[in-house]
Motif scaffolding. Structure first.
Motif, PDB file in Angstrom:
ATOM      1  N   HIS A  16       0.836  -1.205   0.000  1.00  0.00           N
ATOM      2  CA  HIS A  16       0.000   0.000   0.000  1.00  0.00           C
ATOM      3  C   HIS A  16       0.871   1.254   0.000  1.00  0.00           C
ATOM      4  CE1 HIS A  16      -3.037   2.950   1.003  1.00  0.00           C
ATOM      5  NE2 HIS A  16      -2.329   3.306   2.088  1.00  0.00           N
ATOM      6  N   VAL A  73       1.447   4.183  -2.867  1.00  0.00           N
ATOM      7  CA  VAL A  73       1.266   5.601  -2.552  1.00  0.00           C
ATOM      8  C   VAL A  73       2.487   6.400  -3.004  1.00  0.00           C
ATOM      9  CG1 VAL A  73       1.136   7.277  -0.652  1.00  0.00           C
ATOM     10  CG2 VAL A  73      -0.333   5.244  -0.628  1.00  0.00           C
ATOM     11  N   SER A 113       2.854   6.578  -6.849  1.00  0.00           N
ATOM     12  CA  SER A 113       1.810   7.448  -7.414  1.00  0.00           C
ATOM     13  C   SER A 113       2.187   8.919  -7.279  1.00  0.00           C
ATOM     14  CB  SER A 113       0.473   7.197  -6.709  1.00  0.00           C
ATOM     15  OG  SER A 113       0.094   5.844  -6.848  1.00  0.00           O
ATOM     16  N   LYS A 172      -2.259   4.769  -7.189  1.00  0.00           N
ATOM     17  CA  LYS A 172      -3.409   5.193  -6.365  1.00  0.00           C
ATOM     18  C   LYS A 172      -3.975   6.497  -6.928  1.00  0.00           C
ATOM     19  CE  LYS A 172      -2.865   2.148  -2.881  1.00  0.00           C
ATOM     20  NZ  LYS A 172      -3.903   1.202  -2.436  1.00  0.00           N
ATOM     21  N   ILE A 183      -4.913  10.226  -6.644  1.00  0.00           N
ATOM     22  CA  ILE A 183      -4.475  11.355  -5.809  1.00  0.00           C
ATOM     23  C   ILE A 183      -5.558  12.422  -5.860  1.00  0.00           C
ATOM     24  CG2 ILE A 183      -2.703  13.134  -5.522  1.00  0.00           C
ATOM     25  CD1 ILE A 183      -0.723  11.251  -6.858  1.00  0.00           C
ATOM     26  N   ILE A 190      -4.003  11.152  -0.434  1.00  0.00           N
ATOM     27  CA  ILE A 190      -4.499   9.894  -0.989  1.00  0.00           C
ATOM     28  C   ILE A 190      -5.327   9.192   0.088  1.00  0.00           C
ATOM     29  CG2 ILE A 190      -3.834   7.623  -1.897  1.00  0.00           C
ATOM     30  CD1 ILE A 190      -1.298   8.927  -3.003  1.00  0.00           C
ATOM     31  N   TYR A 196       0.522  12.896   2.550  1.00  0.00           N
ATOM     32  CA  TYR A 196       1.873  12.318   2.477  1.00  0.00           C
ATOM     33  C   TYR A 196       2.846  13.369   1.953  1.00  0.00           C
ATOM     34  CZ  TYR A 196      -0.439   7.779   2.984  1.00  0.00           C
ATOM     35  OH  TYR A 196      -1.199   6.720   3.459  1.00  0.00           O
ATOM     36  N   ASP A 251       4.075  10.217   6.254  1.00  0.00           N
ATOM     37  CA  ASP A 251       2.674  10.628   6.292  1.00  0.00           C
ATOM     38  C   ASP A 251       2.634  11.929   7.085  1.00  0.00           C
ATOM     39  OD1 ASP A 251       2.924   9.863   8.956  1.00  0.00           O
ATOM     40  OD2 ASP A 251       1.896   7.938   8.663  1.00  0.00           O
TER      41      ASP A 251
END
Length: 802
Positions: free
Chosen positions: A518, A522, A525, A548, A550, A565, A570, A608
């Motif tokens: 995952h 992220v 992307s 992913k 955005i 996302i 992020y 994050d």
């Protein structure tokens, strides 16, 4: 009364009134110019000159001030040359043609390289001048010129075989009678009948060419052969018709028909073997030319396929590459994928994957898949054509040692004729009652044994094989001088980016706090949308991850990027970006960052809204072969330096990684040039290895310059050599090849010189007072033929050395 000539000189680099003023000043000071006018609009100078004018000197003066005269430099095949002296004659004629700045003739591959000023000189005049001395110049342009030349050479070889066989057939009875049945009835008359067609039909070219040379006050190998066999034949005919002339002096009327015919036959046989061997020295060019396909499949606008000749391909045509076929022209893949064997360009055996937008090159071989590609470079613009041209020019160029050999070959034949005359006179005075006949025999033998062919073949055949071997290994050598000089290199300077390193940032190391698919998706992307150069390194590192959606994306100049996302923010960027947004950095990630920062790597942080998730260490990756190449060079006793425009910490880190003791950081292009000069002032022979425009000045200054094939066009234009694959292991291989080639040249010259130094005195009769030995002209003819063959064979042996 002095006559004046009007000449128009095309200029380059004259773009302003100031430039025109400088050119005017040069013309004012040039002897022999009566009147001149620089026309800035036409970029030319119109001058009126008298007999004192020297065009070459004017060209040199203009070039010394940074301007130039437009010239054309071309290779022309030469036909009819039979020895090194022929090449000297052709070169001399071309050099003195009006408008010619440089002319070199290579006997080994029968080509003339001419640099001339268009408008003043033209190829038609070259052809007429060469034809006047018994040779010919092929100036006609043709798409299939190489094929036509090959056919001509094959025809010449067939004709030579026929002549040699027929000559041997007629010579055999003459030899048998002359050696074993001299007292048989009508022996001399039978030998005369059989020997006449050998000399004046099968061997007529020797006499025709000798006469053409004599008309121009020149002499070559044909002169030696014609004189030796002609004298032996005339003397034998006289003795056959008037034997009583000698009988009255109680002497036997000896005939030497067998000597004359056997010499002609052996020389023809030697030429046959020599032509075959010379053909083998050009095998690299033949292989390269053989890589060019003759036809290709073009995709029409309505999607149909049509077979067309390679000459009909236009830029932007869509072409089809089927499995196992050769790529026709340089282009870019537009549909499909495959693997392509590019070993003919790079020297690397592993096929290269080709996807959409990847470049493909003419002559490379498509493997299993099929694809369509758009033609970008066609005809003489393709990389393969440029390689062929470069190899041909290099094989036709002369090594410095060849200039000395040319001077010797130029005066060799007149000296030999002089020695032969002195030999005859000495025998007549000191040889007693058989002095004249022995002297005549010795004279003929000196003329036969002293053929300068081996001398003329010694250097060019070795250069041809050396350059060809380099091309097969993916090392393109522009001229013979650099190949000869490379063995003397004691200092090598490497550029860093694109030379020691790959030239593209890549992920060197990464530490994740907690890695999962995952988070990877992220990250990829976000980086896919980022325009930062370091983002490409991360997307390539994780190229197979899915994307992913955005919902928000913001580029923060000087910091990085911010993205939203699935309702989570992020950050990807530098440390300041995390600090500005109060993101926590784990201790282990902190330690990882410090260690890689000390190594000079760029750091990219991924987090994050609260915690740092990963840190990436990114750098320009060092090539796999850099460390090993430097090690090999140092084992050869060569000092290795690195110059880079990068900062001190990055330079130090790269130098340490590849095992270099000498490096310099924060270097500008001018600094690189000055550093090369500094080392040269210390008496070092410096090689510069680079790939960029910023390296071009240093490359031009270096004694030997080597460009990376994946670098800039300017670097490759300036450099003496180009490594197509950019594999640095090719650098020590180049030096090794240089040593092997120069060693072969020295061996060839030793045998060529020693052969004549020993052979001529023995032929003159040096051993006769000691042991009564007088060398037979037949044996001399055989030895002369084998000397040329042995020199070419020694050059060919270079192919098989590791």
């Amino acid at each position: 009364m002095e006559t004046y000539k009007k000449i128009t000189i095309p200029l380059e680099g004259v773009h302003s009134e100031h430039c025109a003023f400088i050119i005017d000043n040069i013309l004012d000071k040039t002897e022999g110019i009566i009147h001149h006018k620089v026309e800035l609009n036409n970029n030319q100078a119109k001058i009126e000159v008298d007999s004192k004018f020297n065009l070459k000197q004017l060209t040199e003066n203009i070039r010394n001030l940074g301007y130039d005269i437009t010239t054309i430099k071309k290779n022309y095949p030469v036909t009819g040359m039979t020895c090194a002296s022929c090449a000297i004659s052709v070169e001399s004629i071309l050099t003195f043609e009006e408008g010619v700045l440089l002319a070199t003739v290579n006997y080994a591959n029968s080509t003339a390289t001419v640099e001339y000023i268009p408008g003043i000189a033209n190829p038609e005049n070259f052809k007429k001048a060469i034809q006047s001395i018994g040779y010919d110049l092929i100036i006609e342009e043709s798409e299939n010129l190489e094929e036509e030349l090959s056919k001509q050479q094959a025809k010449h070889l067939t004709e030579l075989k026929r002549k040699t066989f027929a000559s041997a057939l007629f010579t055999l009875p003459v030899f048998i009678i002359g050696m074993f049945f001299m007292d048989m009835p009508y022996a001399n008359w039978i030998m005369w009948i059989f020997s006449t067609p050998v000399l004046f039909w099968f061997g007529r070219s020797f006499f025709i060419n000798a006469w053409k040379q004599t008309k121009h006050r020149n002499a070559n190998m044909d002169t030696l052969v014609a004189l030796s066999t002609g004298i032996a034949y005339i003397f034998s005919v006289f003795n056959t018709l008037f034997p009583e002339f000698w009988h009255r002096y109680r002497l036997h009327a000896h005939v030497y028909f067998e000597a004359a015919t056997v010499v002609i036959t052996f020389i023809l046989l030697g030429k046959l073997l020599e032509e075959r061997a010379k053909g083998n020295t050009a095998s690299a060019i033949k292989k390269l030319i053989g890589l060019q396909p003759k036809t290709v499949i073009r995709i029409t606008e309505n999607g149909q396929q049509e077979d067309i000749k390679i000459s009909e391909v236009l830029v932007d045509n869509i072409l089809l590459a089927k499995p196992g076929e050769k790529i026709a022209v340089d282009g870019k893949v537009v549909i499909g994928t495959s693997f392509v064997d590019e070993s003919m360009i790079s020297g690397e055996p592993i096929p290269v994957a080709k996807n959409i937008n990847d470049k493909v090159f003419a002559g490379t071989i498509n493997q299993k898949g099929s694809f369509q590609y758009k033609a970008e470079k066609i005809g003489s613009d393709t990389l393969l054509s440029q390689i062929i041209k470069m190899v041909q020019n290099a094989q036709g160029s002369k090594a410095p040692v060849q200039k000395m050999v040319d001077k010797i070959a130029g005066i060799f034949v007149p000296i030999v004729i002089g020695i032969s005359i002195v030999t005859l006179i000495a025998w007549i005075i000191l040889g007693g009652e058989n002095g004249f006949t022995h002297g005549l025999l010795a004279m003929v033998t000196v003329l036969v044994i002293a053929c300068p062919c081996a001398l003329g073949l010694a250097t060019p055949t070795a250069i041809m094989v050396g350059v060809g071997k380099g091309a097969e290994k993916g090392i393109l050598i522009k001229d013979a001088e650099s190949l000869e000089l490379a063995k003397k290199i004691d200092t090598i300077i490497f550029d860093k980016t694109g030379t020691l390193t790959e030239g593209n940032p890549s992920v060197i190391d990464v530490l994740w706090k907690e890695e999962n698919d995952h988070l990877l998706s992220v990250l990829v992307s976000i980086e896919e949308k980022s325009e930062h150069p370091l983002a490409d390194a991360i997307t390539k590192h994780y190229s197979e991850m899915s994307f992913k959606n955005i919902s928000e994306f913001e580029s923060l100049t000087g910091f990085g990027v911010k993205a939203k996302i699935e309702n989570e923010f992020y950050y990807v960027g530098n440390r300041r970006l995390l600090e500005e947004n109060n993101v926590t950095i784990d201790e282990s990630l902190n330690e990882f960052s410090k260690n890689n920062s000390d190594l000079g790597f760029s750091l990219v942080y991924f987090s994050d809204s609260k915690n740092t998730l990963a840190v990436f260490a990114i750098a320009d990756k060092i090539k796999n072969t850099s460390i090993e190449a430097i090690k090999h060079l140092e084992e050869l006793g060569i000092e290795v330096y690195m110059l880079t425009g990068d900062n001190e910490s990055t330079a130090a880190a790269v130098a340490k990684s590849v095992g270099l003791n000498y490096y310099k950081a924060n270097v500008l292009p001018e600094d690189k040039l000055n550093y090369v000069k500094k080392l040269q002032d210390e008496g070092k022979i410096v090689a510069m290895v680079g790939d960029g425009i910023n390296d071009s000045a240093a490359l031009a200054q270096a004694n030997v310059s080597i460009a990376m094939g994946k670098g800039s066009d300017i670097a490759m234009d300036v450099a003496h050599m180009t490594i197509i694959s950019s594999d640095l292991l090719k650098v020590p291989q180049t030096i090794k090849l240089s040593k092997q080639t120069v060693q072969t040249i020295k061996q060839n010259l030793f045998w060529a010189f020693i052969y004549n130094l020993i052979g001529i005195p023995i032929a003159a009769g040096l051993l006769y007072p000691i042991n009564g030995f007088l060398l037979n002209p037949m044996i001399a003819g055989a030895a002369m033929a084998m000397s040329s063959v042995s020199v070419v064979s020694n050059s060919l042996w270079l192919k098989f050395k590791n």
